[in-house]
Design a protein around this motif. Structure first.
Motif, PDB file in Angstrom:
ATOM      1  N   LEU A   1       3.179  -0.929  -2.645  1.00  0.00           N
ATOM      2  CA  LEU A   1       3.649  -1.047  -1.260  1.00  0.00           C
ATOM      3  C   LEU A   1       4.246  -2.428  -1.022  1.00  0.00           C
ATOM      4  N   LEU A   2       3.595  -3.457  -1.557  1.00  0.00           N
ATOM      5  CA  LEU A   2       4.142  -4.813  -1.411  1.00  0.00           C
ATOM      6  C   LEU A   2       5.495  -4.932  -2.105  1.00  0.00           C
ATOM      7  N   GLY A   3       5.621  -4.299  -3.257  1.00  0.00           N
ATOM      8  CA  GLY A   3       6.884  -4.351  -3.973  1.00  0.00           C
ATOM      9  C   GLY A   3       7.991  -3.609  -3.247  1.00  0.00           C
ATOM     10  N   ALA A   4       7.648  -2.493  -2.591  1.00  0.00           N
ATOM     11  CA  ALA A   4       8.658  -1.714  -1.854  1.00  0.00           C
ATOM     12  C   ALA A   4       9.070  -2.412  -0.568  1.00  0.00           C
ATOM     13  N   ASP A   5       8.110  -3.087   0.087  1.00  0.00           N
ATOM     14  CA  ASP A   5       8.376  -3.756   1.373  1.00  0.00           C
ATOM     15  C   ASP A   5       8.886  -5.172   1.126  1.00  0.00           C
ATOM     16  N   TYR A   6      10.100  -5.277   0.584  1.00  0.00           N
ATOM     17  CA  TYR A   6      10.605  -6.604   0.226  1.00  0.00           C
ATOM     18  C   TYR A   6      11.034  -7.420   1.440  1.00  0.00           C
ATOM     19  N   PHE A   7      11.169  -6.779   2.627  1.00  0.00           N
ATOM     20  CA  PHE A   7      11.448  -7.536   3.854  1.00  0.00           C
ATOM     21  C   PHE A   7      10.152  -7.949   4.558  1.00  0.00           C
ATOM     22  N   HIS A   8       9.011  -7.481   4.042  1.00  0.00           N
ATOM     23  CA  HIS A   8       7.698  -7.827   4.595  1.00  0.00           C
ATOM     24  C   HIS A   8       7.588  -7.427   6.082  1.00  0.00           C
ATOM     25  N   TYR A   9       7.962  -6.180   6.355  1.00  0.00           N
ATOM     26  CA  TYR A   9       7.872  -5.664   7.721  1.00  0.00           C
ATOM     27  C   TYR A   9       6.506  -5.051   8.019  1.00  0.00           C
ATOM     28  N   ALA A  10       5.681  -4.857   6.998  1.00  0.00           N
ATOM     29  CA  ALA A  10       4.420  -4.128   7.173  1.00  0.00           C
ATOM     30  C   ALA A  10       3.227  -4.977   6.774  1.00  0.00           C
ATOM     31  N   GLU A  11       2.097  -4.671   7.390  1.00  0.00           N
ATOM     32  CA  GLU A  11       0.807  -5.218   6.971  1.00  0.00           C
ATOM     33  C   GLU A  11       0.142  -4.164   6.091  1.00  0.00           C
ATOM     34  N   ILE A  12      -0.146  -4.521   4.851  1.00  0.00           N
ATOM     35  CA  ILE A  12      -0.722  -3.545   3.914  1.00  0.00           C
ATOM     36  C   ILE A  12      -2.234  -3.474   4.142  1.00  0.00           C
ATOM     37  N   PRO A  13      -2.770  -2.331   4.571  1.00  0.00           N
ATOM     38  CA  PRO A  13      -4.225  -2.231   4.795  1.00  0.00           C
ATOM     39  C   PRO A  13      -4.979  -2.082   3.474  1.00  0.00           C
ATOM     40  N   ALA A  14      -6.307  -2.154   3.579  1.00  0.00           N
ATOM     41  CA  ALA A  14      -7.148  -1.976   2.394  1.00  0.00           C
ATOM     42  C   ALA A  14      -7.035  -0.539   1.885  1.00  0.00           C
ATOM     43  N   VAL A  15      -7.038  -0.388   0.575  1.00  0.00           N
ATOM     44  CA  VAL A  15      -6.923   0.928  -0.052  1.00  0.00           C
ATOM     45  C   VAL A  15      -8.301   1.364  -0.541  1.00  0.00           C
ATOM     46  N   PRO A  16      -8.784   2.544  -0.138  1.00  0.00           N
ATOM     47  CA  PRO A  16     -10.086   3.015  -0.621  1.00  0.00           C
ATOM     48  C   PRO A  16     -10.128   3.059  -2.150  1.00  0.00           C
ATOM     49  N   ASP A  17     -11.278   2.717  -2.696  1.00  0.00           N
ATOM     50  CA  ASP A  17     -11.442   2.673  -4.145  1.00  0.00           C
ATOM     51  C   ASP A  17     -11.596   4.091  -4.691  1.00  0.00           C
ATOM     52  N   CYS A  18     -10.644   4.515  -5.532  1.00  0.00           N
ATOM     53  CA  CYS A  18     -10.701   5.849  -6.121  1.00  0.00           C
ATOM     54  C   CYS A  18      -9.726   5.912  -7.294  1.00  0.00           C
ATOM     55  N   MET A  19      -9.745   7.009  -8.028  1.00  0.00           N
ATOM     56  CA  MET A  19      -8.814   7.234  -9.134  1.00  0.00           C
ATOM     57  C   MET A  19      -7.800   8.281  -8.694  1.00  0.00           C
ATOM     58  N   LEU A  20      -6.530   8.022  -8.999  1.00  0.00           N
ATOM     59  CA  LEU A  20      -5.455   8.888  -8.561  1.00  0.00           C
ATOM     60  C   LEU A  20      -4.763   9.528  -9.773  1.00  0.00           C
ATOM     61  N   PHE A  21      -4.083  10.622  -9.501  1.00  0.00           N
ATOM     62  CA  PHE A  21      -3.320  11.322 -10.523  1.00  0.00           C
ATOM     63  C   PHE A  21      -1.856  11.229 -10.136  1.00  0.00           C
ATOM     64  N   ALA A  22      -1.124  10.313 -10.791  1.00  0.00           N
ATOM     65  CA  ALA A  22       0.257  10.073 -10.379  1.00  0.00           C
ATOM     66  C   ALA A  22       1.038   9.409 -11.500  1.00  0.00           C
ATOM     67  N   ASP A  23       2.343   9.479 -11.400  1.00  0.00           N
ATOM     68  CA  ASP A  23       3.268   8.757 -12.279  1.00  0.00           C
ATOM     69  C   ASP A  23       3.622   7.451 -11.573  1.00  0.00           C
ATOM     70  N   LYS A  24       3.231   6.317 -12.158  1.00  0.00           N
ATOM     71  CA  LYS A  24       3.406   5.025 -11.487  1.00  0.00           C
ATOM     72  C   LYS A  24       4.863   4.750 -11.157  1.00  0.00           C
ATOM     73  N   LEU A  25       5.749   4.999 -12.124  1.00  0.00           N
ATOM     74  CA  LEU A  25       7.162   4.715 -11.908  1.00  0.00           C
ATOM     75  C   LEU A  25       7.726   5.577 -10.789  1.00  0.00           C
ATOM     76  N   ARG A  26       7.437   6.875 -10.830  1.00  0.00           N
ATOM     77  CA  ARG A  26       7.983   7.778  -9.808  1.00  0.00           C
ATOM     78  C   ARG A  26       7.342   7.533  -8.448  1.00  0.00           C
ATOM     79  N   LEU A  27       6.055   7.182  -8.430  1.00  0.00           N
ATOM     80  CA  LEU A  27       5.403   6.893  -7.159  1.00  0.00           C
ATOM     81  C   LEU A  27       6.004   5.625  -6.534  1.00  0.00           C
ATOM     82  N   GLN A  28       6.318   4.637  -7.377  1.00  0.00           N
ATOM     83  CA  GLN A  28       6.991   3.433  -6.867  1.00  0.00           C
ATOM     84  C   GLN A  28       8.354   3.791  -6.284  1.00  0.00           C
ATOM     85  N   GLN A  29       9.062   4.722  -6.921  1.00  0.00           N
ATOM     86  CA  GLN A  29      10.348   5.160  -6.395  1.00  0.00           C
ATOM     87  C   GLN A  29      10.189   5.842  -5.047  1.00  0.00           C
TER      88      GLN A  29
END
Length: 421
Positions: free
Chosen positions: A291-319
């Motif tokens: 989220l920090l990488g996507a918000d390069y204008f820093h328009y958002a406050e990134i909240p805490a993320v609950p601790d868990c394991m996810l099933f995702a493709d990192k590259l595609r999720l970043q896209q």
């Protein structure tokens, strides 16, 4: 090259100092007495032997005087040898006090060479340790400098290259002219900008191709339909079987042409399916960095993320995040509100801008190919960002929803929890 030479010299000096330190620590040295002062001390004792209690030391040496029975009758200080045995052990100089050929006593001259050498060792060691510590500090400071000026910028370049390789050309590369990669990063961003222009030109060309194919399909289907209709009439009124077979053959070929035109039109819409998605297990903590990488204008406050394991493709999720933030920047350009929570078997991330949203009739179209809202006029884009993101989330067993929120357009990304059914 200068930085490499500096580090090499620094390390070499450090090892040289350590070698010198060990040399001084193990150096035994040679112990010698000053013969001139020794003779002066002996002579002064002979001169004062009759009144030894009033004797004055005229040298810089420390010594003690023993009579012929071994008793100490004079000493210049404390801690001196008081017997011949002690003197031998300490390697003191022992000389006879001889007057008129008769030995009246002994003078034991204190050997201070070991103490002097030891003091020199301690001073040398202290200086070398201080120098080594100073160089270690310099090395640490320089390492931090290299990390900030070289390693960290290079890491940004690596992330940037990965995004470009993944097809994301919307996020600019932050430039810091203070580091050695300043001009390099500027060139990379110019490359990204040119690639983006080329991609947009390609998208426009594809759109024009799609429109051309649609027009040609219509233009081709119309005469083909006329030919088919005329053939059907001809087959119905044919006077013989041969003519009827010919008309039937024309009808079949007309249907074949119509099918081929339809397939040609559909094939242009299947190109995006070539993007591969390979989801794996990942820690939820990586979401904050995305989220920090996507918000390069820093328009958002990134909240805490609950601790868990996810099933995702990192590259595609970043896209996916990149596309959502890029759309918000282009069409709303406001602050962005982010909410993150666990819901059922998904990590739910709601990203909402303050741009007022879109008309309700346009909401179902936002995730379709080449579809853009009314507010997209004069804003560059191909109308594929949310469509691609929705495809990616579907391949990752998650989902992407678009709706009007309280303040503007809200995009909900549901990421599947690892192991969830």
């Amino acid at each position: 090259m200068k930085y490499k030479a500096f580090l090499t010299c620094l390390i070499m000096i450090f090892f040289v100092e350590i070698s010198v330190l060990f040399f001084y620590a193990n150096y035994g040295g040679d112990f010698y007495q000053d013969a001139v002062e020794v003779n002066e001390a002996v002579q002064s004792v002979r001169d004062d032997w009759e009144n030894i209690g009033a004797h004055q030391n005229v040298t810089s040496l420390d010594y003690s005087i023993l009579d012929s029975w071994g008793n100490v009758i004079f000493r210049t200080g404390q801690g001196l040898s008081e017997s011949l045995n002690e003197a031998v052990v300490h390697r003191d100089t022992i000389l006879d006090i001889e007057i008129n050929g008769e030995v009246l006593g002994k003078i034991i001259i204190y050997n201070d060479s070991p103490q002097t050498l030891w003091d020199g060792r301690k001073k040398s060691a202290a200086v070398l340790v201080f120098a080594a510590a100073l160089q270690l500090i310099c090395f640490a400071v320089y390492s931090v400098y290299l990390y900030r000026r070289v390693v960290k910028p290079f890491g940004k370049l690596e992330d940037f290259a990965e995004r470009v390789a993944g097809g994301n050309l919307d996020i600019p590369l932050e430039m810091d002219r203070g580091n050695i990669f300043g001009a390099f990063t500027e060139s990379f961003d110019i490359m990204r900008s040119e690639l983006k222009k080329a991609r947009l030109a390609e998208a426009r060309a594809n759109t024009e191709k799609k429109e051309l194919i649609a027009k040609l399909s219509h233009d081709i289907r119309t005469p083909v339909a006329s030919i088919k209709a005329a053939s059907e009439v001809g087959a119905a009124i044919a006077e013989n079987e041969k003519s009827r077979r010919n008309y039937t053959h024309i009808i079949r070929k007309s249907d074949q042409i119509n099918t081929l035109v339809t397939n040609l039109f559909s094939a242009t819409l299947e190109e995006l399916k070539q993007l591969t998605v390979e989801p794996t297990d990942m820690k939820s903590g990586e979401i904050s960095e995305m989220l920090l990488g996507a918000d390069y204008f820093h328009y958002a406050e990134i909240p805490a993320v609950p601790d868990c394991m996810l099933f995702a493709d990192k590259l595609r999720l970043q896209q996916v995040f990149d596309n959502i933030f890029a759309n918000s920047y282009k069409y709303a350009n406001t602050e962005i509100d982010i909410k993150i929570s666990l819901k059922n078997n998904f990590l739910q991330i709601i990203i909402e801008d303050f741009g007022g949203g879109v008309p309700e009739k346009e909401l179902p179209l936002l995730k379709e190919k080449f579809k853009r809202g009314e507010n997209a006029e004069n804003v560059e884009g191909a109308g594929l960002g949310l469509y691609i993101s929705d495809c990616f989330m579907t391949e990752m067993k998650g989902s992407l929803d678009v709706e009007n929120g309280t303040h503007g357009l809200a995009v909900t990304v549901n990421i599947k929890l690892s192991g969830a059914k």
